[in-house]
Write a protein that holds these residues in place. Structure first.
Motif, short mmCIF file in Angstrom:
data_model
loop_
_atom_site.label_atom_id
_atom_site.label_comp_id
_atom_site.label_asym_id
_atom_site.label_seq_id
_atom_site.Cartn_x
_atom_site.Cartn_y
_atom_site.Cartn_z
N CYS A 43 34.03 -20.20 -20.53
CA CYS A 43 33.17 -19.21 -21.69
C CYS A 43 34.17 -18.80 -22.98
CB CYS A 43 32.61 -18.01 -21.00
SG CYS A 43 31.70 -18.20 -19.68
N VAL A 44 35.36 -19.10 -22.93
CA VAL A 44 36.36 -18.74 -23.86
C VAL A 44 36.31 -19.23 -25.36
CG1 VAL A 44 38.83 -18.35 -24.47
CG2 VAL A 44 37.96 -18.08 -22.17
N GLY A 45 35.80 -18.64 -26.11
CA GLY A 45 35.88 -19.05 -27.68
C GLY A 45 34.99 -20.21 -27.72
N ALA A 46 33.81 -20.29 -27.33
CA ALA A 46 32.69 -21.35 -27.23
C ALA A 46 31.56 -20.73 -27.48
CB ALA A 46 33.08 -22.54 -26.62
N SER A 47 30.56 -21.22 -28.26
CA SER A 47 29.24 -20.80 -28.48
C SER A 47 28.31 -21.91 -27.42
CB SER A 47 28.47 -21.02 -29.74
OG SER A 47 28.62 -22.06 -30.13
N LYS A 48 27.05 -21.37 -27.23
CA LYS A 48 26.27 -22.23 -26.43
C LYS A 48 26.26 -23.59 -27.26
CE LYS A 48 23.36 -18.78 -24.68
NZ LYS A 48 21.76 -18.12 -24.76
N ASP A 49 26.01 -23.70 -28.47
CA ASP A 49 25.92 -25.15 -29.13
C ASP A 49 27.16 -25.79 -29.01
OD1 ASP A 49 23.39 -24.30 -30.06
OD2 ASP A 49 24.04 -23.69 -32.07
N GLU A 50 28.58 -25.27 -29.08
CA GLU A 50 29.83 -25.72 -28.85
C GLU A 50 29.84 -26.24 -27.46
OE1 GLU A 50 32.63 -23.67 -32.20
OE2 GLU A 50 31.78 -22.52 -30.45
N LEU A 109 29.55 -31.00 -23.45
CA LEU A 109 28.83 -31.68 -22.39
C LEU A 109 28.21 -32.89 -22.75
CD1 LEU A 109 27.33 -28.22 -21.07
CD2 LEU A 109 29.16 -29.33 -19.88
N ALA A 110 27.70 -32.80 -23.85
CA ALA A 110 27.20 -34.46 -24.39
C ALA A 110 28.30 -35.52 -24.40
CB ALA A 110 26.50 -34.10 -25.76
N GLU A 138 36.21 -11.16 -24.47
CA GLU A 138 35.03 -11.01 -25.11
C GLU A 138 34.17 -12.10 -25.65
OE1 GLU A 138 35.91 -8.58 -28.59
OE2 GLU A 138 36.54 -6.85 -27.57
N ALA A 139 33.18 -12.11 -25.32
CA ALA A 139 32.35 -13.56 -25.79
C ALA A 139 32.33 -13.70 -27.11
CB ALA A 139 31.00 -13.46 -25.01
N VAL A 140 32.35 -14.96 -27.61
CA VAL A 140 32.00 -15.08 -28.95
C VAL A 140 30.62 -15.09 -29.25
CG1 VAL A 140 34.11 -16.57 -29.28
CG2 VAL A 140 31.88 -17.47 -28.80
N ALA A 141 30.07 -15.03 -30.42
CA ALA A 141 28.72 -14.97 -30.91
C ALA A 141 28.06 -16.19 -30.46
CB ALA A 141 28.50 -14.68 -32.29
N GLY A 142 26.95 -16.05 -29.54
CA GLY A 142 26.14 -17.15 -29.29
C GLY A 142 26.93 -17.54 -28.01
N GLY A 143 27.82 -17.06 -27.35
CA GLY A 143 28.48 -17.39 -26.35
C GLY A 143 28.23 -16.76 -24.88
N PHE A 144 28.88 -16.86 -23.94
CA PHE A 144 28.73 -16.45 -22.43
C PHE A 144 29.54 -15.32 -22.14
CE2 PHE A 144 26.55 -20.63 -22.21
CZ PHE A 144 25.40 -20.34 -22.06
N SER A 145 29.46 -14.26 -21.37
CA SER A 145 30.20 -13.39 -21.04
C SER A 145 30.53 -13.48 -19.71
CB SER A 145 29.58 -11.89 -21.17
OG SER A 145 29.60 -11.64 -22.64
N HIS A 146 29.89 -14.45 -18.87
CA HIS A 146 30.14 -14.41 -17.44
C HIS A 146 30.08 -15.86 -16.77
CE1 HIS A 146 29.81 -10.06 -17.20
NE2 HIS A 146 28.79 -10.26 -17.82
N ALA A 202 24.33 -21.28 -15.09
CA ALA A 202 22.96 -21.39 -15.41
C ALA A 202 22.76 -22.49 -16.34
CB ALA A 202 22.42 -20.18 -15.30
N PHE A 203 23.53 -22.25 -17.59
CA PHE A 203 23.49 -22.99 -18.67
C PHE A 203 23.64 -24.40 -18.18
CE2 PHE A 203 25.57 -24.81 -22.54
CZ PHE A 203 24.70 -24.96 -23.45
N LEU A 204 24.90 -24.69 -17.64
CA LEU A 204 25.25 -26.15 -17.05
C LEU A 204 24.01 -26.90 -16.43
CD1 LEU A 204 28.86 -25.49 -15.95
CD2 LEU A 204 28.19 -27.27 -17.79
N ARG A 205 23.28 -25.89 -15.59
CA ARG A 205 22.43 -26.65 -14.88
C ARG A 205 21.01 -26.96 -15.65
NH1 ARG A 205 23.17 -29.07 -11.33
NH2 ARG A 205 24.05 -27.96 -9.81
#
Length: 291
Positions: A81-88, A93-94, A119-127, A133-136
């Protein structure tokens, strides 16, 4: 091949190995030589970490892609989860999907250097649970996760927290768990039994760290929460300056630990190689009657 299928099809316990991406070209040459040597023991899969704080992402991607393209081994790419948003993360993954990478080991990751907490980045994950769940949702990946038989070093609830989070990781889509390394098998057995009682059914694969440099292991263990038992200190401290003696004893003790784990029915052994092959091969060769 997907990790879930590898584990489901296995008729004997599996051996797997973990590498970290070197920071130099020379280090990467050494890694490929190590991988070549380890092919002699036919590891079921090879996992490749991020660097501390989520660094070396490009090298991780390059190494797992090359493993997929050039060897008969199944790679597992670490993702944090470090330093990456969901879009990144979705973009990465693509890339993995396009390269035929089917396996991800999902972790929260450590705080970047200079930060005292994650600390999660904006738009990222903390856990890691949320990342799983996102990967699935992102595609047909097989997902592994991490777990801590002696408790995560940041956990306030100890081992009970890890059991609860492992069940949540399973519920969110994890197919298997790999443990932090440990030296006390009884702690692992207690953890495994408690996980079963809590409804955890995914394979829990013990992480093994053969001691090759005792001072290094003391340092690693202080950061990751692994306990160094008194009996191990008593054996290692008198010879800590003699690295050859430490390596030989480390192999002996790890082989004994692995034999007990295999006899107790673990699904496999995951070796933290530190990008070296000698100890893993030597230990494997002492366990061939059980593998």
């Amino acid at each position: 091949m997907k990790l879930s299928k590898i584990l489901a099809a296995a008729e004997r316990p599996l051996i797997s190995c973990e590498f970290f991406p070197p920071k130099t070209d020379k280090g990467e040459e050494n890694l490929w030589q190590c991988l070549k040597e380890l092919q002699a023991i036919n590891p079921a899969y090879i996992s490749v970490t991020y660097g501390a704080g989520g660094t070396t992402q490009d090298r991780t991607k390059g190494i797992v892609t090359r493993i997929k393209q050039e060897t008969g081994l199944s790679p597992v790419a670490h993702l944090t989860c470090v330093g990456a948003s969901k879009d990144e993360l979705a973009a990465l993954l693509a890339d993995y999907r396009a390269a035929g990478i089917e396996n991800i080991l999902a972790l929260r990751g450590d705080a970047p250097e200079g930060m005292d907490r994650f600390e999660a980045v904006a738009g990222g994950f903390s856990h890691a649970t949320d990342l799983i769940a996102f990967l699935r949702e992102q595609g047909d990946f097989s997902i592994a996760c991490a777990t801590y038989p002696e408790g995560h070093p940041e956990s306030k609830g100890g081992v009970e927290d890890d059991i609860r989070y492992l069940k949540l990781k399973q519920d969110n889509g994890a197919d298997a768990a790999v443990t932090q390394y440990f030296f006390d098998n009884d702690a692992f057995f207690r953890f495994r039994d408690a996980c079963t009682a809590a409804g955890v059914t995914l394979p829990i694969i013990p992480g093994i760290m053969p001691v090759g440099n005792f001072d290094q292991i003391v340092r690693f263990s202080s950061m990751c929460g692994a306990t160094i038992p008194d009996w191990l200190r008593a054996r290692m401290e008198p010879i800590r300056e003699d690295l050859d003696a430490v390596k030989a004893l480390g192999i002996e003790l790890a082989a004994k630990q692995c034999r007990e784990l295999l006899t107790a029915g673990v699904p496999g052994l995951h070796f933290y190689t530190l990008n070296k092959s000698e100890a893993t091969i030597a230990i494997h060769n002492q366990l061939t009657d059980l593998l």
